[in-house]
Design an enzyme around this catalytic site. Structure first.
Site, short mmCIF file in Angstrom:
data_model
loop_
_atom_site.label_atom_id
_atom_site.label_comp_id
_atom_site.label_asym_id
_atom_site.label_seq_id
_atom_site.Cartn_x
_atom_site.Cartn_y
_atom_site.Cartn_z
N TYR A 143 0.82 -1.21 0.00
CA TYR A 143 0.00 0.00 0.00
C TYR A 143 0.86 1.27 0.00
O TYR A 143 0.39 2.33 -0.38
CB TYR A 143 -0.94 0.03 1.22
CG TYR A 143 -2.01 -1.04 1.21
CD1 TYR A 143 -2.24 -1.83 0.10
CD2 TYR A 143 -2.81 -1.24 2.32
CE1 TYR A 143 -3.22 -2.81 0.10
CE2 TYR A 143 -3.80 -2.22 2.33
CZ TYR A 143 -4.00 -2.99 1.21
OH TYR A 143 -4.97 -3.95 1.22
N LYS A 192 3.59 -15.19 2.85
CA LYS A 192 3.55 -15.95 1.59
C LYS A 192 5.02 -16.21 1.23
O LYS A 192 5.52 -15.79 0.18
CB LYS A 192 2.81 -15.12 0.52
CG LYS A 192 2.53 -15.85 -0.76
CD LYS A 192 1.41 -16.87 -0.66
CE LYS A 192 1.22 -17.58 -1.98
NZ LYS A 192 0.42 -18.82 -1.88
N ASP A 224 -2.87 -18.00 2.02
CA ASP A 224 -4.01 -18.68 1.37
C ASP A 224 -4.57 -19.76 2.28
O ASP A 224 -5.79 -19.94 2.41
CB ASP A 224 -3.63 -19.23 0.00
CG ASP A 224 -2.25 -19.87 -0.04
OD1 ASP A 224 -1.47 -19.67 0.91
OD2 ASP A 224 -1.93 -20.58 -1.00
N ASP A 248 -5.29 -6.75 5.99
CA ASP A 248 -6.50 -6.05 5.55
C ASP A 248 -7.56 -7.08 5.15
O ASP A 248 -8.72 -7.02 5.58
CB ASP A 248 -6.12 -5.17 4.34
CG ASP A 248 -7.21 -4.18 3.97
OD1 ASP A 248 -8.18 -4.05 4.73
OD2 ASP A 248 -7.07 -3.54 2.91
N ASP A 252 -10.96 -8.64 7.55
CA ASP A 252 -12.34 -8.55 7.07
C ASP A 252 -12.99 -9.93 7.07
O ASP A 252 -14.18 -10.08 7.38
CB ASP A 252 -12.39 -7.97 5.65
CG ASP A 252 -12.54 -6.46 5.67
OD1 ASP A 252 -12.30 -5.85 6.74
OD2 ASP A 252 -12.88 -5.87 4.63
#
Ligand code: NAD
Length: 359
Positions: A143, A192, A224, A248, A252
């Site tokens: 970001y 990852k 994942d 992020d 959620d």
């Protein structure tokens, strides 16, 4: 006599001002019950600041936040500003304020309220006992990395770069280990590392720090896989620590375990006791102005502020118990109601919670 705590309030856009109004009532009731003094100041932030001041984060808003002991934020954004250039988008204000205030971690609790199990899309037996915290790195990663476009033989190409340095990883990982120590002593680090270099640095750093916390059980999970395990075995997680974008998305997902995004509070912390507190949800333009938004996430953000920034543990408990009692009594806003025809509005929910606040 308690000293006065300065709270900077940023109502923002959409349902932001509606839910903030209920949180302010809770602040006033706390003053009455505990004799605390809160000095509140409010200013423009997000889309409304773009409209009135030409920037999502006006200098005077930032100065007000810097003078405060804590910041309470509603939500920002909406379709009106979606097609604006980057510097004129509400999210740019969000990223900017976090950076300017030195907030490097976002803490999101996901706790199942027993009486709301029916509101989740998961089976109650899968949810049983779920009580987890996602600790998300806030100031680095993709970001904040360099972004640009360039022309190629295959048309325009867009590039987002993901950057992390060791210091950024160390401070968030220490914080996560320390939080795990106060809980069930389990830390899950999500990355990852099979494909990303930033993730390999992340994992190396976690492994180097881990021996300083021998009492905390550590596991590494690929992002994942973590996304799947959160649905399969949510109650097995205690503290999850991860980088900005993965956090992020996963927070959620964790939010939806609890049935409604309207219930989830969050804290963004830096060094020391200063923090910015906000609901996890956005400005919900689809229901803004209708008086039906759930104010509980914002009210629980006040409880989190009391606990993490002011060390007002009892006052935080009083708010959390009031929310629980109102829910146990069967009151629901539309987002968490099974029978939508019996749903109550934002103000009614706020009033019930204030009335239920007792020492
Ligand atoms: P959202 O969280 O605003 O809404 C998602 C869904 O949840 C909507 O159906 C909404 O009605 C519902 N919802 C959210 N909060 C609720 C509440 N308190 N009570 C009842 N229902 C609630 O997410 P979105 O629709 O993806 O984004 C809308 C805008 O908010 C966008 O502009 C986005 O950029 C912005 N946003 C801001 C923040 C923030 O300010 N921190 C966070 C996320 C999204």
């Amino acid at each position: 006599m308690a000293d006065t705590k300065k709270i900077a309030i940023l109502p923002g856009d959409g349902i932001g001002p509606e839910v903030i109004a209920e949180a302010v009532k809770v602040l006033k009731k706390t003053e009455e019950l505990f004799g605390y003094k809160f000095e509140t100041e409010s200013n423009l932030f997000g889309g409304i600041a773009i409209d009135e001041k030409g920037t999502p984060l006006p200098q005077e808003t930032l100065e007000m936040c810097k003078r405060a002991d804590a910041v309470l934020l509603g939500a920002v954004g909406g379709p009106k500003w979606d097609n604006n250039p980057k510097e004129l988008r509400p999210e740019t204000g969000l990223l900017g304020i976090r950076k300017a205030l030195g907030l490097f971690s976002n803490i999101r609790p996901a706790v199942i309220f027993d009486c709301l199990k029916e509101a989740s899309t998961l089976k109650p037996e899968v949810l049983e006992g779920t009580d987890l915290i996602v600790v998300r790195e806030l100031t680095g990663g993709i970001y904040f990395g360099e972004k640009f476009r360039r022309d190629t033989d295959n048309g325009q190409e867009a590039v987002d770069t993901c950057v992390y340095n060791v210091k950024e990883v160390e401070r968030i990982v220490h914080q996560a280990f320390q939080i795990a120590r106060t809980r069930r002593k389990k830390l899950c680090s999500v990355d990852k590392a099979n494909v990303l270099e930033t993730s390999r640095l992340w994992r190396e750093t976690v492994n180097r720090i881990a021996p300083e916390y021998p009492d905390v059980e550590l596991e590494h999970v690929l992002v994942d896989n973590c996304a799947m395990q959160l649905l399969r075995r949510p109650s097995s997680f205690d503290v999850i620590v991860t980088e900005n974008m993965f956090g992020d998305i996963l927070s959620d997902e964790a939010a939806m375990l609890t049935g409604s995004i309207g219930m989830l509070s969050s804290a963004s912390l830096g060094e020391g006791s200063f923090g910015l507190y906000e609901p996890v949800h956005g400005s919900a333009p689809d229901i803004a102005g209708q008086g039906i938004a759930n104010p509980i996430a914002t009210i629980l953000s006040v409880a989190l502020m009391f606990k993490l920034s002011f060390n007002y543990q009892e006052a935080g408990d009083v708010i959390e118990n009031a929310v629980k009692n109102v829910l146990d009594a069967g009151h629901r806003t539309g987002d968490i109601a099974v029978d939508k025809s019996k749903a109550i509005g934002t103000t009614a929910m706020g009033d019930l919670i204030v009335a239920a606040m007792k020492r």
